[in-house]
Design a protein around this motif. Sequence first.
Motif, PDB file in Angstrom:
ATOM      1  N   GLY A 117       0.796  -1.214   0.000  1.00 40.13           N
ATOM      2  CA  GLY A 117       0.000   0.000   0.000  1.00 40.13           C
ATOM      3  C   GLY A 117       0.831   1.268   0.000  1.00 40.13           C
ATOM      4  O   GLY A 117       0.303   2.361   0.226  1.00 40.13           O
TER       5      GLY A 117
ATOM      6  N   TRP B 299      -0.800  -6.080   3.156  1.00 44.91           N
ATOM      7  CA  TRP B 299      -2.207  -6.216   3.547  1.00 44.91           C
ATOM      8  C   TRP B 299      -2.463  -7.570   4.188  1.00 44.91           C
ATOM      9  O   TRP B 299      -3.333  -7.707   5.050  1.00 44.91           O
TER      10      TRP B 299
ATOM     11  N   THR C 168      -2.138   0.811  -5.177  1.00 45.39           N
ATOM     12  CA  THR C 168      -2.151   1.102  -3.746  1.00 45.39           C
ATOM     13  C   THR C 168      -3.579   1.189  -3.222  1.00 45.39           C
ATOM     14  O   THR C 168      -3.826   0.884  -2.045  1.00 45.39           O
ATOM     15  N   ASP C 169      -4.527   1.575  -4.063  1.00 45.03           N
ATOM     16  CA  ASP C 169      -5.934   1.566  -3.664  1.00 45.03           C
ATOM     17  C   ASP C 169      -6.467   0.141  -3.539  1.00 45.03           C
ATOM     18  O   ASP C 169      -7.321  -0.129  -2.689  1.00 45.03           O
TER      19      ASP C 169
ATOM     20  N   ALA D 222      -5.451  -1.031  -0.124  1.00 43.26           N
ATOM     21  CA  ALA D 222      -6.310  -0.427   0.899  1.00 43.26           C
ATOM     22  C   ALA D 222      -7.698  -1.049   0.890  1.00 43.26           C
ATOM     23  O   ALA D 222      -8.322  -1.240   1.949  1.00 43.26           O
ATOM     24  N   THR D 223      -8.188  -1.385  -0.290  1.00 43.12           N
ATOM     25  CA  THR D 223      -9.504  -1.996  -0.419  1.00 43.12           C
ATOM     26  C   THR D 223      -9.569  -3.347   0.276  1.00 43.12           C
ATOM     27  O   THR D 223     -10.521  -3.650   1.005  1.00 43.12           O
TER      28      THR D 223
ATOM     29  N   LYS E 178      -9.726  -2.869   4.053  1.00 45.40           N
ATOM     30  CA  LYS E 178     -10.993  -2.342   4.568  1.00 45.40           C
ATOM     31  C   LYS E 178     -12.128  -3.341   4.405  1.00 45.40           C
ATOM     32  O   LYS E 178     -12.941  -3.530   5.318  1.00 45.40           O
TER      33      LYS E 178
ATOM     34  N   ASP F 257      -8.723  -1.527   9.654  1.00 44.72           N
ATOM     35  CA  ASP F 257      -8.485  -0.122   9.334  1.00 44.72           C
ATOM     36  C   ASP F 257      -7.296  -0.006   8.385  1.00 44.72           C
ATOM     37  O   ASP F 257      -6.290  -0.712   8.548  1.00 44.72           O
ATOM     38  N   ILE F 258      -7.414   0.887   7.419  1.00 47.54           N
ATOM     39  CA  ILE F 258      -6.299   1.146   6.516  1.00 47.54           C
ATOM     40  C   ILE F 258      -5.176   1.775   7.331  1.00 47.54           C
ATOM     41  O   ILE F 258      -5.384   2.776   8.025  1.00 47.54           O
TER      42      ILE F 258
ATOM     43  N   TRP G 212      -0.471   4.716   4.479  1.00 50.49           N
ATOM     44  CA  TRP G 212      -0.754   4.070   3.202  1.00 50.49           C
ATOM     45  C   TRP G 212      -1.292   5.102   2.215  1.00 50.49           C
ATOM     46  O   TRP G 212      -1.975   6.056   2.600  1.00 50.49           O
TER      47      TRP G 212
ATOM     48  N   GLU H 201      -7.064   4.424  -0.892  1.00 43.45           N
ATOM     49  CA  GLU H 201      -8.399   4.432  -0.312  1.00 43.45           C
ATOM     50  C   GLU H 201      -9.151   3.220  -0.844  1.00 43.45           C
ATOM     51  O   GLU H 201      -8.746   2.591  -1.824  1.00 43.45           O
ATOM     52  N   SER H 202     -10.283   2.916  -0.224  1.00 40.69           N
ATOM     53  CA  SER H 202     -11.090   1.789  -0.669  1.00 40.69           C
ATOM     54  C   SER H 202     -11.724   2.077  -2.027  1.00 40.69           C
ATOM     55  O   SER H 202     -12.346   3.124  -2.230  1.00 40.69           O
TER      56      SER H 202
END
Length: 478
Positions: A62, A84, A329-330, A333-334, A337, A342-343, A347, A350-351
Motif C-alpha cells: 500500500g 495487507w 495502492t488503492d 487499501a480496499t 478495509k 483499518d487502513i 498508506w 483508499e477503498s
Amino acid sequence: MSKKNILVIMSDEHSNKLLSCYGHPLAKTPHLDALAARGCRFSSAYSNSPICLPARAAFATGKHVHETRYWDNAHPYEGAVDSWGHVIRREGVRSASVGKLHYRNETDDVGFDEQILPMHVVGGQGDVLGSVRDELPRRMRCKSLADNIGPGESTYTEYDRNITRLSCNWLQENATDGPWVLYVGLVAPHFPLIAPQQFYDLYADLDIALPKMYADDDRPDHQWLQQWRNCWIHNEFFTEDKVKIALKSYLGLCSFMDDNVGQILQALEATGVAADTQIIYTSDHGDNLGARGLWGKSTFFEEAVAIPTIIAGEGVAPGTVCDTPVALTDVAATIVKEAGADIPDGWAGESLWDIAAADYDPQRTVFGEYHAAGAISGAFMLRKGRYKYIYYVGFEPQLFDLQVDPEELTDVAGMAEHQPLLAEFEAELRKICDPEAVDRLAKSDQKKLVDANGGREEVVAKGGFGATPAPGTQAEYS
C-alpha cells in the motif's frame, strides 16, 4: 466493520485497452465483461510502477516505491514492510495465494497463511541486469519476444491452467469457512506471446493493423525514450508480419486468461458463498505492444501503465463506471478495509468501494514512478483530472490531455499556454517526493547490488533472462 470474503484475481501485463468492456473492438473477454456488468469498472486505473516487482510491492504494502525501496526486478518484496496480508491476519482473517507473486521466495513471511504453487524471482534475487543504470546495456534477450509468437502452448499457459485448477480446488474446499482472502496470480497475457490454438484462432483471420505511431518518423522524439529504446531493443527483431502475429497472440492470451477467470468465478458460484464475497480483478501493469515502436512495459504511456480494474459484490452498483483515477495502492487499501480492518496510517490508497460510491473527483491524483531497466534516470507520473504529467530527472517533461487526446499522440508540454499547469504539477510532485533525491537513492541502492554481484562488467556479461520461468523450469541468460 464486518469481515467479508474477498477474491482477488491479478493477471500480468494486461493493458486496459485490451478488453471488450473497455472498448476494444476485437478483444473477446466475455467473463470480465460480465463481471463489469454486475459491478464497477474503473476507467482510469494505474500501476504505481510499470514493471513487475515494484508494482507488486506497491500492491502488497500500500506504499509508493520510493517509500519501500523495492526499486526494480532485483529488489523483490520480502515481507520487511507490512503487507495487507499482515494487517488482515492481525484481524483474524486468513489468506492464501495461488500462482504468481513474484516476491523473494516461498519462505519469507509476506502475510499469506499459505502459498500454493507460487512463482518467485529467480534465485531469490531476480534481474540484476535491470539494476545497471549508469550506462544502459543492450538487452539481447529481447530477441526472444519476436521469436516466440503464434499459436501453441508454453510453460506459462500450462502454469496458468494449473493455477486455475488449484484455485477452483481451494474454493471448493475452503470457501464456506470464512472470512478469507484468496489471491489468484495468473500470468497471461505476459509474454511469451504464444496463445493456445483455441484462443489464437479467435483472431487468426483478422486483418490486424500495425500499432499506432509504429513508423520511425511517427515515434516521439524524446531523449529519455531514446535511451530506453537503446536498452529495450525488442523492435529491432520484429518485421511487420511478426508484429501482427504477436498482436493476435496477445489477444488470444487475453481471451485465454478471461476463460480462466470464468472458471474461477464459476467455482466460486458453486460454493454458495458468492453473495458473501467481494471480487477484485486487476493487473500489475500493461504492455506497449509495439505502439511508438515500444514493447513490454516500463513507460508511462497508457498502454503500459493503465490497467483494468473491476470490482463486484455487496455495495457496488451494477454496470457502473468510475472515472476517478485509482492505482494498485488503492487495491491494497480496499482488501484491508473490506476484510474489516483499518487502513494503516501512511498508506497511499483508499477503498475502491468508497471511491466508486462517490462522485467523480477531478482533484484526486494518482502517482507512479519508475527506476528499473531502461530508465537512464527516474521517471515520475501524476494523473489528475484530464491530464497526465510525466517528469524525467534531467530531461524535459511530458504532458498529455487525455480528454481530447486519449491515444497520447500529442505531447503538449512545450506549449506556452500549459507552462503554468506544468509548474503546478511539478510543485505537486515535489510534495510527494524530491525526484532528484529519490533518483540518487535508487541508483545508490542499485549500484550496491550490482557491486555485490561482481560489478557492472560481470553483470552485463552474464546478461538477462527475459521472463521469470514458471515453477520447475530454469532461467536462460543471454
